[in-house]
Design a protein around this motif. Structure first.
Motif, PDB file in Angstrom:
ATOM      1  N   GLU A   1     -29.217 -19.159  -5.854  1.00  0.00           N
ATOM      2  CA  GLU A   1     -28.374 -20.351  -5.841  1.00  0.00           C
ATOM      3  C   GLU A   1     -27.333 -20.316  -6.954  1.00  0.00           C
ATOM      4  OE1 GLU A   1     -30.952 -23.658  -6.064  1.00  0.00           O
ATOM      5  OE2 GLU A   1     -31.686 -23.475  -3.994  1.00  0.00           O
ATOM      6  N   ASN A   2     -27.645 -19.628  -8.023  1.00  0.00           N
ATOM      7  CA  ASN A   2     -26.701 -19.508  -9.143  1.00  0.00           C
ATOM      8  C   ASN A   2     -25.816 -18.260  -9.039  1.00  0.00           C
ATOM      9  OD1 ASN A   2     -27.634 -21.854 -10.454  1.00  0.00           O
ATOM     10  ND2 ASN A   2     -29.351 -20.728 -11.348  1.00  0.00           N
ATOM     11  N   GLY A   3     -25.872 -17.583  -7.893  1.00  0.00           N
ATOM     12  CA  GLY A   3     -25.021 -16.416  -7.675  1.00  0.00           C
ATOM     13  C   GLY A   3     -25.530 -15.136  -8.310  1.00  0.00           C
TER      14      GLY A   3
ATOM     15  N   GLU B   1     -30.529  -9.997  -9.261  1.00  0.00           N
ATOM     16  CA  GLU B   1     -31.766 -10.401  -9.912  1.00  0.00           C
ATOM     17  C   GLU B   1     -32.706 -11.062  -8.909  1.00  0.00           C
ATOM     18  OE1 GLU B   1     -31.194 -12.413 -13.739  1.00  0.00           O
ATOM     19  OE2 GLU B   1     -29.091 -11.818 -13.612  1.00  0.00           O
ATOM     20  N   ALA B   2     -32.135 -11.817  -7.982  1.00  0.00           N
ATOM     21  CA  ALA B   2     -32.960 -12.444  -6.948  1.00  0.00           C
ATOM     22  C   ALA B   2     -33.636 -11.391  -6.076  1.00  0.00           C
ATOM     23  CB  ALA B   2     -32.095 -13.360  -6.089  1.00  0.00           C
ATOM     24  N   LEU B   3     -32.911 -10.333  -5.737  1.00  0.00           N
ATOM     25  CA  LEU B   3     -33.506  -9.266  -4.929  1.00  0.00           C
ATOM     26  C   LEU B   3     -34.665  -8.601  -5.656  1.00  0.00           C
ATOM     27  CD1 LEU B   3     -30.296  -7.592  -3.416  1.00  0.00           C
ATOM     28  CD2 LEU B   3     -31.982  -8.990  -2.218  1.00  0.00           C
TER      29      LEU B   3
ATOM     30  N   TYR C   1     -38.242 -11.612   3.578  1.00  0.00           N
ATOM     31  CA  TYR C   1     -37.281 -10.708   4.220  1.00  0.00           C
ATOM     32  C   TYR C   1     -36.048 -11.473   4.706  1.00  0.00           C
ATOM     33  CZ  TYR C   1     -40.614  -6.846   4.217  1.00  0.00           C
ATOM     34  OH  TYR C   1     -41.466  -5.834   3.839  1.00  0.00           O
ATOM     35  N   GLU C   2     -36.263 -12.675   5.233  1.00  0.00           N
ATOM     36  CA  GLU C   2     -35.133 -13.470   5.717  1.00  0.00           C
ATOM     37  C   GLU C   2     -34.208 -13.868   4.571  1.00  0.00           C
ATOM     38  OE1 GLU C   2     -32.838 -16.939   6.637  1.00  0.00           O
ATOM     39  OE2 GLU C   2     -34.646 -17.048   5.418  1.00  0.00           O
ATOM     40  N   MET C   3     -34.788 -14.234   3.422  1.00  0.00           N
ATOM     41  CA  MET C   3     -33.979 -14.591   2.258  1.00  0.00           C
ATOM     42  C   MET C   3     -33.243 -13.369   1.714  1.00  0.00           C
ATOM     43  SD  MET C   3     -36.840 -17.089   0.503  1.00  0.00           S
ATOM     44  CE  MET C   3     -35.908 -17.548  -0.949  1.00  0.00           C
ATOM     45  N   LYS C   4     -33.911 -12.228   1.716  1.00  0.00           N
ATOM     46  CA  LYS C   4     -33.248 -10.984   1.293  1.00  0.00           C
ATOM     47  C   LYS C   4     -32.034 -10.688   2.158  1.00  0.00           C
ATOM     48  CE  LYS C   4     -34.916  -7.127   0.172  1.00  0.00           C
ATOM     49  NZ  LYS C   4     -35.628  -5.835   0.143  1.00  0.00           N
ATOM     50  N   SER C   5     -32.170 -10.872   3.464  1.00  0.00           N
ATOM     51  CA  SER C   5     -31.064 -10.595   4.376  1.00  0.00           C
ATOM     52  C   SER C   5     -29.855 -11.484   4.067  1.00  0.00           C
ATOM     53  CB  SER C   5     -31.520 -10.799   5.822  1.00  0.00           C
ATOM     54  OG  SER C   5     -30.464 -10.545   6.720  1.00  0.00           O
ATOM     55  N   GLN C   6     -30.106 -12.756   3.775  1.00  0.00           N
ATOM     56  CA  GLN C   6     -28.993 -13.650   3.447  1.00  0.00           C
ATOM     57  C   GLN C   6     -28.251 -13.192   2.190  1.00  0.00           C
ATOM     58  OE1 GLN C   6     -29.560 -17.932   3.748  1.00  0.00           O
ATOM     59  NE2 GLN C   6     -31.574 -17.608   4.657  1.00  0.00           N
ATOM     60  N   VAL C   7     -29.016 -12.806   1.163  1.00  0.00           N
ATOM     61  CA  VAL C   7     -28.395 -12.369  -0.087  1.00  0.00           C
ATOM     62  C   VAL C   7     -27.646 -11.054   0.107  1.00  0.00           C
ATOM     63  CG1 VAL C   7     -28.911 -11.514  -2.397  1.00  0.00           C
ATOM     64  CG2 VAL C   7     -29.950 -13.622  -1.603  1.00  0.00           C
ATOM     65  N   LEU C   8     -28.203 -10.142   0.893  1.00  0.00           N
ATOM     66  CA  LEU C   8     -27.526  -8.861   1.147  1.00  0.00           C
ATOM     67  C   LEU C   8     -26.215  -9.075   1.899  1.00  0.00           C
ATOM     68  CD1 LEU C   8     -30.645  -6.715   2.068  1.00  0.00           C
ATOM     69  CD2 LEU C   8     -29.158  -6.367   0.099  1.00  0.00           C
TER      70      LEU C   8
END
Length: 259
Positions: free
Chosen positions: A71-73, A77-79, A96-103
């Motif tokens: 959320e802080n960009g 680090e989130a990955l 995995y779904e959250m990883k896909s969004q960040v990628l």
């Protein structure tokens, strides 16, 4: 020669009461052994349950930390946090779904599609995972696959206006544009062949008339005078220009006329 005698068994010296007491003690020891085995099995199961609970709790903490970082960009680090969480709970489709969004936010489309596919494999009933997979496929230009993923998401959760009004509508619009572009690319060469312009010559211009007149004069002059090559019998070669009104031939010597 020595003879071997029959040896009396030792048990014959033990009294009946002593024997019964020994058997009772052996039975008690067996019961205690069975109880120890059952206790050990129960303790092992309990330790396993506690370990799983610790893994789930730690994974949730890492998931929440990664969500705050995203959320802080702070996507990288989130990955890292989510990868650590997946080591503890590898079947968590949400990770995995959250990883896909960040990628996708990092414009890494191939890993994003792979992560979304892993989420769908672990939880085929997750409309979030299908929606994220469709968006990742759309980022790769796989419009038909993206439309199918959005349709599956709507089939699971038909009342989702975001998928219906934004994702699926946008994907279909892109598909129509893609078809129109292909049609134009096929028709363009045919139009070029048909529309090849023929030079528009002005046959009545002064320059063209003057050129035609000059060519006509030249042809007239050539037709007025004819040139012949005469080879006599002695081998002498002579070029003679014959006028139209002159029909006289050379002397009576034999000759070969060549034009």
């Amino acid at each position: 020669m020595a003879s071997f005698g029959w040896k009396r068994k030792i048990g014959e010296k033990v009294s009946k009461a002593t024997s019964q007491q020994f058997e009772a003690e052996a039975a008690d020891d067996k019961d205690l052994g069975d109880d120890d085995d059952a206790t050990w099995v129960l303790a092992a199961k309990r330790r396993k349950e506690v370990l799983l609970e610790d893994c789930v709790r730690k994974s949730k903490e890492l998931k929440d930390e990664g969500a705050n970082l995203a959320e802080n960009g702070r996507y990288r680090e989130a990955l890292v946090k989510w990868d650590e969480a997946l080591q503890l709970t590898p079947e968590d489709a949400t990770l995995y779904e959250m990883k896909s969004q960040v990628l996708m936010s990092l414009h890494e489309m191939f890993p994003a599609v792979h992560a979304a596919e892993m989420a769908v494999q672990r939880n085929p009933r997750s409309w979030d995972a299908w929606q994220t997979l469709g968006r990742a496929q759309l980022g790769l230009g796989e419009i038909a696959l993206a439309i199918r993923s959005f349709q599956v998401s709507l089939h699971i959760f038909p009342m989702n206006p975001e998928v219906w009004k934004e994702d699926l509508s946008w994907a279909r619009k892109l598909q129509e544009q893609q078809k129109a572009t292909k049609t134009e690319s096929v028709q363009a060469p045919a139009k070029e062949l048909v529309q090849e312009s023929i030079p528009d010559y002005d046959f009545e211009s002064d320059e063209i008339v003057a050129v035609c007149a000059a060519i006509a004069e030249k042809e007239k002059a050539l037709s007025a005078a004819k040139t012949m090559v005469i080879v006599s019998a002695s081998g002498t070669v002579e070029t003679v220009t014959e006028q139209d009104n002159c029909s006289a031939t050379p002397d009576e010597t034999l000759f070969i006329r060549a034009r």
